[in-house]
Design an enzyme around this catalytic site. Structure first.
Site, PDB file in Angstrom:
ATOM      1  N   PHE A 138       0.811  -1.222   0.000  1.00 13.05           N
ATOM      2  CA  PHE A 138       0.000   0.000   0.000  1.00 13.05           C
ATOM      3  C   PHE A 138       0.846   1.275   0.000  1.00 13.05           C
ATOM      4  O   PHE A 138       0.400   2.322   0.450  1.00 13.05           O
ATOM      5  CB  PHE A 138      -0.968   0.023   1.198  1.00 13.05           C
ATOM      6  CG  PHE A 138      -1.700  -1.262   1.399  1.00 13.05           C
ATOM      7  CD1 PHE A 138      -2.618  -1.720   0.462  1.00 13.05           C
ATOM      8  CD2 PHE A 138      -1.460  -2.058   2.515  1.00 13.05           C
ATOM      9  CE1 PHE A 138      -3.285  -2.918   0.629  1.00 13.05           C
ATOM     10  CE2 PHE A 138      -2.115  -3.256   2.699  1.00 13.05           C
ATOM     11  CZ  PHE A 138      -3.035  -3.692   1.758  1.00 13.05           C
ATOM     12  N   THR A 150       3.291  -0.132  -7.343  1.00 13.01           N
ATOM     13  CA  THR A 150       2.720  -0.444  -8.652  1.00 13.01           C
ATOM     14  C   THR A 150       2.212   0.817  -9.336  1.00 13.01           C
ATOM     15  O   THR A 150       2.325   0.971 -10.550  1.00 13.01           O
ATOM     16  CB  THR A 150       1.587  -1.474  -8.509  1.00 13.01           C
ATOM     17  OG1 THR A 150       2.130  -2.678  -7.952  1.00 13.01           O
ATOM     18  CG2 THR A 150       0.961  -1.797  -9.859  1.00 13.01           C
ATOM     19  N   ASP A 192       6.587  -6.152 -12.328  1.00 12.85           N
ATOM     20  CA  ASP A 192       5.862  -5.909 -11.080  1.00 12.85           C
ATOM     21  C   ASP A 192       5.920  -7.137 -10.176  1.00 12.85           C
ATOM     22  O   ASP A 192       6.150  -8.252 -10.639  1.00 12.85           O
ATOM     23  CB  ASP A 192       4.398  -5.558 -11.391  1.00 12.85           C
ATOM     24  CG  ASP A 192       3.683  -4.953 -10.190  1.00 12.85           C
ATOM     25  OD1 ASP A 192       4.323  -4.205  -9.432  1.00 12.85           O
ATOM     26  OD2 ASP A 192       2.474  -5.225 -10.019  1.00 12.85           O
ATOM     27  N   GLU A 193       5.729  -6.908  -8.863  1.00 17.13           N
ATOM     28  CA  GLU A 193       5.751  -7.980  -7.856  1.00 17.13           C
ATOM     29  C   GLU A 193       7.012  -8.828  -7.994  1.00 17.13           C
ATOM     30  O   GLU A 193       6.980 -10.065  -7.958  1.00 17.13           O
ATOM     31  CB  GLU A 193       4.497  -8.861  -7.978  1.00 17.13           C
ATOM     32  CG  GLU A 193       3.190  -8.109  -7.791  1.00 17.13           C
ATOM     33  CD  GLU A 193       2.978  -7.583  -6.370  1.00 17.13           C
ATOM     34  OE1 GLU A 193       3.804  -7.901  -5.479  1.00 17.13           O
ATOM     35  OE2 GLU A 193       2.001  -6.834  -6.158  1.00 17.13           O
TER      36      GLU A 193
END
Length: 200
Positions: free
Chosen positions: A33, A37, A102-103
């Site tokens: 959070f 991203t 991403d990730e």
């Protein structure tokens, strides 16, 4: 005098053009959070606006919001290619100017070599991922990528308990496995003090 000046300008211009072809690695890391991203999507869209060829990858295991899109917690999205392992990124990165990942914490350690190879080929590589797991332990290939990156951006969330900057992803449930895809009902961003208080 003018000839020297012209030659000097030409030399600087040539040098600048050669540097333009050199790739780089950028890492966006932080807690859940914290907007990782979101920042990746922003940079990729800016590259698209500049008419650069871009490709975005994410681990196939991440199916939380979409199987074929990178989606932020604010529901902003951009199309991507899900892959099973880091080696597939090399195979699918053809005539590309910018690669987004991403990730990245969910990828194998081979991602470090993959990013290095892409950057050495003149590609700009932008990687986003968690820098620590829910236990506060450095996560996957992210620490090694931070070490070799030209640029590292540390993003922060806001601690849901005290309002200070949060750098920790606190898991609300009792599940102990390291990889657990989740949203706000599984994790909360906490500052160091609140995180340590909960874990004590």
């Amino acid at each position: 005098m003018n000839t020297f000046s012209d030659n000097n300008i030409h030399h600087q211009s040539t040098k600048r053009l050669s540097w333009d072809k050199i790739g780089s690695i950028e890492v966006i890391c932080g807690s859940m959070f914290s907007g990782k991203t979101e920042e990746l999507i922003r940079r990729m869209r800016r590259a698209q606006f500049a008419k650069q060829n871009v490709e975005i990858f994410k681990p196939a295991v991440d199916t939380r919001y979409s199987e074929e899109e990178v989606v932020s917690h604010d529901r902003n999205s951009i199309p991507c290619t899900p892959v099973e392992n880091s080696g597939n990124i090399i195979l699918l990165s053809g005539d590309i100017d910018v690669v987004g990942i991403d990730e990245a914490q969910f990828f194998d350690d081979g991602l470090v070599d993959v990013c290095t190879r892409l950057a050495n080929q003149g590609i700009r590589v932008i990687v986003a991922g968690l820098d620590m797991d829910f236990k506060g332990i450095p996560f996957g290939p992210i620490p090694a990528l931070c070490a070799i990156a030209e640029d590292v951006t540390k993003t922060h969330a806001i601690c849901v308990e005290c309002g200070h900057l949060a750098g920790y992803s606190y898991r609300l449930g009792k599940e102990e496995k390291r990889v657990l895809l989740g949203e706000k009902d599984e994790y909360q961003p906490l500052c160091r003090s609140c995180y340590n208080r909960h874990n004590s």
